[in-house]
Design an enzyme around this catalytic site. Structure first.
Site, short mmCIF file in Angstrom:
data_model
loop_
_atom_site.label_atom_id
_atom_site.label_comp_id
_atom_site.label_asym_id
_atom_site.label_seq_id
_atom_site.Cartn_x
_atom_site.Cartn_y
_atom_site.Cartn_z
N ASP A 30 4.30 -6.52 2.84
CA ASP A 30 5.31 -5.47 2.99
C ASP A 30 6.11 -5.30 1.70
O ASP A 30 6.32 -4.18 1.22
CB ASP A 30 6.24 -5.81 4.16
CG ASP A 30 7.39 -4.82 4.30
OD1 ASP A 30 7.11 -3.66 4.67
OD2 ASP A 30 8.54 -5.20 4.03
N GLU B 272 -1.68 -4.46 5.81
CA GLU B 272 -0.54 -4.98 5.06
C GLU B 272 -0.74 -6.45 4.71
O GLU B 272 -0.38 -6.90 3.61
CB GLU B 272 0.73 -4.79 5.87
CG GLU B 272 2.00 -4.81 5.03
CD GLU B 272 3.16 -4.17 5.75
OE1 GLU B 272 3.85 -3.35 5.13
OE2 GLU B 272 3.41 -4.51 6.93
#
Length: 233
Positions: free
Chosen positions: A53, A124
């Site tokens: 992230d 991610e």
């Protein structure tokens, strides 16, 4: 639990990385990123997703700064929000066919509505793993072609992906006040694109409807449908 697993070397090629034999530790990181918590296995993707992230936001910011050096900061923030969104990550996972390598639990495997969320989470995590293996440059090398296409699509959209703001600006410019939104949760299936239904109205006669995985997405889709009506009228 999964379809036949593909070799990690094929995944490495899908990440647009230089051809090289993968070390055992590299394969372990990639496997960790692709192991969803629903599988019940450890280590799983969550720590790499957390890292990914931060890496995603940083590298997306650098891409925008390089590709659009004259873009105002406010517009950069808006564009970045599109390039790091869960929807964008899910599309990325779909493009590389991440399901060919993932490990997920039987319940998650049978829930088609959750597939998009899992693709986003594991994509991610892959970003985090790639950063650990080869650093920021490797992440940029993988994601830049996708960002280029996505950014062009966002910037060519007159509403820039924020239809609610565009509809509000139009209505206020016409002295018609603010649009009214009414949302309803239709089911509780996480990731279902028709989980929420939203209706937007604007006096005297404008009304439109939209659906989404979240209230926010349903509101945006309803606003887009209203703007489409205005364009056609």
């Amino acid at each position: 639990m999964n379809q036949e697993q593909r070799p990690m070397q094929q995944l490495w090629d899908a990440l647009n990385q230089p051809s090289k034999p993968l070390e055992k530790s590299d394969k372990a990181l990639l496997q960790e990123a692709l192991t969803h918590t629903s599988s019940g296995l450890n280590p799983h993707h969550e720590q790499l997703e957390f890292l990914g992230d931060a890496v995603l936001r940083l590298t997306a910011s650098e891409f925008i700064a390089s590709a659009y050096p004259l873009m105002p900061v406010g517009e950069r923030s808006s564009l970045r929000a599109q390039l790091v969104s869960d929807r964008w990550l899910a599309e990325l996972g779909s493009t590389i066919e991440i399901e060919r390598w993932w490990q997920i639990g039987p319940k998650a495997s049978g829930d088609a509505t959750a597939a998009g969320t899992i693709r986003a989470e594991l994509s991610e995590a892959l970003i985090g793993a790639l950063y650990r293996i080869n650093g920021l440059t490797a992440v940029q090398q993988w994601l830049t072609p996708y960002w280029q296409r996505s950014a062009e699509a966002v910037l060519s959209d007159p509403h820039r992906g924020n239809c609610k703001s565009a509809l509000q600006e139009w209505s206020q410019g016409k002295g018609m006040g603010l649009p009214a939104y009414s949302s309803e949760e239709m089911n509780q299936r996480h990731g279902d694109p028709r989980r929420f239904r939203c209706r937007v109205t604007l006096p005297p006669k404008l009304a439109a409807e939209g659906w989404g995985r979240s209230r926010r997405e349903a509101e945006q889709q309803a606003a887009r449908a209203a703007l489409d009506q205005l364009t056609c009228s």
